[in-house]
Design an enzyme around this catalytic site. Structure first.
Site: not given
Length: 509
Positions: A79, A167, A169, A224
């Protein structure tokens, strides 16, 4: 050293997503601001330029110095990154006549290019841009188009440099994972050897070297992050790790005892500190959410510091800081322009004078869990819902009293235990109950009551930055409401929160 993909951040809300997708390929990557990235070493196998909310046509456009990268290493611009490579390389970028936001489909793909191997010609892609590449840079070769955008992707001949207008991703780009794998594995030559086991081996070795025979103190929360950090340090330095688990009186019902037992079972050198009285005393009469948070933070530091000073010659403070906290603290112009971190990196008071060690500061939350499983940490800790640092204090609207805490602990226990026994717990990202500062009229038996109301909240999310309210079955909600009203004295009304984030936050305070 670990082979690495560098991601240069221009402020895109998707930058962290790029990193997550690459790490899913078992390839290590790091995010750095576009104008402050590390020295390019032989271990850097390729570079990705992120998107951006800015335009390359702006006077204050973000301009990286790619002298050490372009033409020397594989380079992929996404992009804004693609537009910058075109704009700075002799091409032309103009405001789009046809602005593409959302789904589009490729209409042409050059399958001879490694980047688009096995990518379908009509593949769906995700666009988000107001500018477009109207003329490719010097040496540019068209490798993909959509129906509306001619230059959807290009390659620079004689280099392993690529620009993609969409994009890859995001999951809406159906072949986006293939494109990133083609770049990272086939073009950059990464070996996909970054696994939880390799991370543990490397990290334990580095901790041994860094800490040596020094003593380390770590504040455990039951969550965690601190638990996994503790186990990594335990493997590296054993009994030289001193863990402190503070009961602030605002934990869930029976949580202090059960989590402390789990830690002891894990072999950790842990001390439980009962500080309920100190916290509740300092919180008395405080209703303002920010004052509550600051009071809890201050009291915790005072107690933790006092306990740490009882350990002779402690040199290090360990923290469970994870990668999103680090990224948000250093990003360009406060990046990921629309997404802010919920955590403070550091927070260590100057008077403690300890060096900081952060074993997890390169991991995302899901990666922390994977490492935890490889370390054989109990599932009741690994799968635990996120729980706010201030605990139930920010789920009690208004002032805090011991009685309100008792009531909310009972309500929360029924709700969370109900999710577990109904098999719904793992479908929910975070759940809890909120004690409301209102009373309502009710009828119990033949008597009129005027008692408290509580709200149940459950959300689904990937990372807590956005969240949707969880569509729990009506039958389940009815059963839980009935159980709360029948078993928790002081409650005669239960409501359910159906707000998403944004605009609402996950916690009420």
């Amino acid at each position: 050293m670990q082979e690495t993909i560098l991601i240069l951040d221009f402020g895109s809300q998707y930058t962290q997503l790029i990193a997550r997708r690459i790490r899913e390929l078992n390839v290590y990557c790091e995010i750095h601001p576009y104008n402050h990235f590390p020295e390019i070493t032989p271990f850097v196998k390729g570079v990705i330029l992120s998107g951006s909310p800015y335009s390359v046509l702006d006077k204050e456009a973000l301009k990286p110095d790619l002298t050490a990268i372009k033409g020397k290493l594989p380079l992929l611009g996404l992009c804004y990154g693609a537009q910058y490579l075109a704009h700075s390389g002799g091409g032309k970028v103009l405001p789009s006549k046809t602005r593409e936001y959302g789904r589009a489909n490729l209409s042409f793909v050059d399958h001879s290019e490694k980047l688009f191997a096995d990518v379908h010609t009509s593949s769906q892609v995700w666009m988000s841009h107001g500018d477009t590449v109207s003329e490719m840079p010097a040496g540019g070769k068209l490798i993909a188009s959509t129906h509306d955008i001619k230059v959807a992707a290009y390659a620079i001949e004689g280099e392993t440099t690529y620009g993609i207008q969409f994009h890859p991703e995001v999951t809406h780009s159906t072949d986006g994972g293939k494109i990133l794998k083609n770049f990272v594995v086939d073009i950059c030559g990464c070996h996909q050897s970054w696994t939880p086991a390799s991370f543990i081996e490397t990290t334990v070795s580095e901790l041994k070297q860094k800490v040596g025979n020094d003593k380390v103190v770590l504040g455990l929360s039951g969550g965690v992050d601190s638990s996994v950090a503790a186990m990594l340090l335990h493997k590296a330095i054993g009994k030289n790790l001193y863990c402190i688990f503070v009961d602030n009186g605002l934990l869930r019902k029976n949580e202090f005892e059960s989590v402390l037992h789990s830690y002891e079972e894990m072999g950790l050198n842990v001390k439980g500190v009962d500080a309920k009285h100190e916290f509740l005393s300092e919180l008395k009469g405080i209703s303002d959410p920010e004052k509550k948070r600051k009071t809890i933070g201050r009291v915790f530091i005072e107690i933790f510091d006092k306990e740490a000073h009882l350990i002779e010659d402690v040199k290090w403070l360990a923290q469970g800081t994870i990668y999103p906290d680090v990224i948000e603290s250093v990003s360009v112009k406060g990046p990921s322009a629309t997404i802010k971190s919920h955590h403070n990196v550091g927070g260590l008071p100057d008077f403690m004078k300890l060096k900081v060690v952060e074993p997890l500061n390169t991991l995302f939350k899901d990666e922390v869990r994977k490492v935890g499983r490889a370390l054989e940490i109990p599932e009741n800790i690994l799968n635990r819902h996120p729980f706010p640092g201030p605990g139930l204090a920010i789920r009690i609207l208004g002032d805090i009293t011991e009685e309100k805490v008792r009531i909310l602990q009972e309500v929360d226990y029924i709700f969370i235990n109900g999710l577990k026994t109904s098999g719904l717990y793992n479908d929910v990202w975070q759940a809890g109950a909120i004690f409301l500062p209102v009373q309502s009229v009710g009828v119990m038996g033949d008597e009129r009551t005027y008692e408290n109301a509580v709200c149940l909240r459950a959300v689904t999310s990937h990372d807590g930055m956005t969240a949707d309210w969880c569509h729990l079955p009506y039958e389940f909600l009815g059963k839980i409401s009935n159980e709360i009203i029948n078993k928790v004295k002081g409650i005669n009304r239960v409501v359910y929160d159906i707000s998403s984030k944004p605009p609402a936050t996950i916690e009420w305070e």
